[in-house]
Write an enzyme that holds these catalytic residues in place. Structure first.
Site, PDB file in Angstrom:
ATOM      1  N   ASP A 143       0.853  -1.170   0.000  1.00 54.45           N
ATOM      2  CA  ASP A 143       0.000   0.000   0.000  1.00 54.45           C
ATOM      3  C   ASP A 143       0.896   1.230   0.000  1.00 54.45           C
ATOM      4  O   ASP A 143       1.876   1.287   0.734  1.00 54.45           O
ATOM      5  CB  ASP A 143      -0.893  -0.020   1.242  1.00 54.45           C
ATOM      6  N   GLU A 193      -2.354  -1.750  -5.677  1.00 51.06           N
ATOM      7  CA  GLU A 193      -3.645  -1.244  -6.122  1.00 51.06           C
ATOM      8  C   GLU A 193      -3.427  -0.371  -7.340  1.00 51.06           C
ATOM      9  O   GLU A 193      -2.395   0.287  -7.447  1.00 51.06           O
ATOM     10  CB  GLU A 193      -4.243  -0.360  -5.019  1.00 51.06           C
ATOM     11  N   ASP A 224      -2.916   0.875   7.734  1.00 51.70           N
ATOM     12  CA  ASP A 224      -2.130   0.639   6.527  1.00 51.70           C
ATOM     13  C   ASP A 224      -1.823  -0.843   6.324  1.00 51.70           C
ATOM     14  O   ASP A 224      -1.902  -1.364   5.224  1.00 51.70           O
ATOM     15  CB  ASP A 224      -0.825   1.433   6.580  1.00 51.70           C
TER      16      ASP A 224
END
Ligand SMILES: [Zn+2]
Length: 376
Positions: free
Chosen positions: A186, A270, A352
């Site tokens: 992330d 992502e 996170d």
């Protein structure tokens, strides 16, 4: 496969004169073509194509004594200038780009020119058309493949660069069918990168310092009187601070991306929503600074080259507010909340790390769907 490297070049005084004149010729063609195009449209409603009618004007112009000087420069670079003008118009007409009407190029801005014939390079010099002597260069990586093009540029700091594009014949290594090391990543604001094991890579201090320095120099520039000598000086300082930040960031991204590619067989990210997030003024700065897009790009090509899986999952996965233990989804999770407890299974989550774990899980599903086995 194409591979690009950007190197610093060190033209001597005479070569600098030539390069500056070369950039000037490219700029001249661009500005003339833009002027003629705008004029024809305004006065006659005629839409001239930069890469057709306007490009054809270059060879017409060269026949006139007034523009004969253009012959001293690589004709491909001049033609490329009209292609760049076309791109600027395409961007202007594209609803997604939100670009403004093409502007005249200024001598003070960044300069560049493109060459793809009669070019060469070795480990310490490059050769460009119409210049007999070779320009000294610092090639920091071994040269592989066939040189396809050289794009010369001059930053507003006065430094000269060359982007070399190589056509590399290389068979990519096969990616493992059975995957045992897989991590989700992330990209964060407070930390640069957080993986699904909870390991956080903080924003390095030298980058934060370089950013602060750039902001300081920009502020000082904004206070200078327009047209003054001090303003010109301040502008140069901004350009230098910007260049330093960009170089430091690139270096950091190369090292970090190499490290995580080395350590894993599959890397899950992502898709970035930057076009939406850019509209939020405050976030835009951070996103611009972190330059996530260029980081993910580096991970992607390094993974391809090393035979590792690179997976980008949907950007619409609610990775932050879904519990990675039981799948419970929260209604909302404000950005300021760093830790939360799942009301279903009572797991305490680091915001996170939980997102990283969800990204990892979604990536594993994608990998399995493609027929790979994952045991990790
Ligand atoms: Zn839960």
């Amino acid at each position: 496969m194409n591979r690009a490297i950007k190197i610093r070049i060190f033209p001597n005084r005479e070569q600098q004169g030539f390069l500056d004149a070369q950039f000037g010729a490219v700029r001249f063609i661009y500005n003339r073509a833009l002027h003629i195009k705008s004029h024809y449209y305004k006065k006659k409603g005629i839409n001239l194509s930069p890469t057709k009618e306007l490009k054809a004007l270059i060879s017409v112009a060269k026949k006139h004594a007034k523009y004969e000087w253009l012959k001293q420069f690589d004709s491909i670079s001049l033609q490329e200038s009209t292609r760049n003008l076309k791109k600027a118009f395409d961007n202007f007409f594209s609803p997604e780009m939100e670009s403004r009407y093409p502007q005249f190029k200024r001598k003070q801005g960044k300069q560049s020119s493109y060459h793809c014939m009669n070019i060469d390079c070795d480990s310490e010099s490059i050769k460009i058309p119409k210049l007999k002597s070779r320009i000294k260069a610092k090639v920091h990586r071994p040269i592989e493949g066939v040189l396809k093009s050289i794009t010369l540029s001059k930053a507003s700091t006065g430094k000269y660069y060359a982007s070399l594009l190589f056509d590399v014949e290389k068979v990519l290594p096969e990616k493992p069918k059975h995957i045992t090391q897989v991590k989700g990543f992330d990209l964060g604001l407070s930390d640069y990168l957080i993986d699904s094991d909870g390991v956080k890579i903080p924003n390095p201090l030298f980058l934060l310092r370089a950013e602060r320095n750039l902001r300081k120099k920009q502020k000082s520039l904004s206070r200078k009187v327009k047209g003054s000598r001090n303003r010109e000086k301040a502008k140069l300082l901004v350009a230098k601070a910007y260049e330093k930040l960009t170089n430091a960031r690139n270096d950091f991204q190369h090292k970090l991306s190499k490290r995580i590619v080395d350590e894993n067989q599959a890397l899950i990210f992502e898709k970035l929503k930057s076009s939406n997030m850019m509209k939020n003024g405050k976030l835009a700065k951070h996103i611009g600074d972190a330059a996530w897009f260029s980081f993910v790009q580096k991970v992607r090509y390094k993974a391809d080259w090393a035979g590792k899986h690179f997976v980008q999952i949907s950007q619409w996965l609610p990775s932050s507010k879904t519990c990675s233990c039981c799948g419970h989804k929260l209604e909302s999770l404000p950005l300021a909340v760093r830790h939360w407890i799942c009301p279903e299974c009572l797991t305490l989550h680091d915001r996170d790390r939980n997102a990283g774990m969800n990204i990892r899980l979604a990536g594993i599903i994608d990998l399995k769907a493609e027929g790979f086995t994952v045991s990790a």
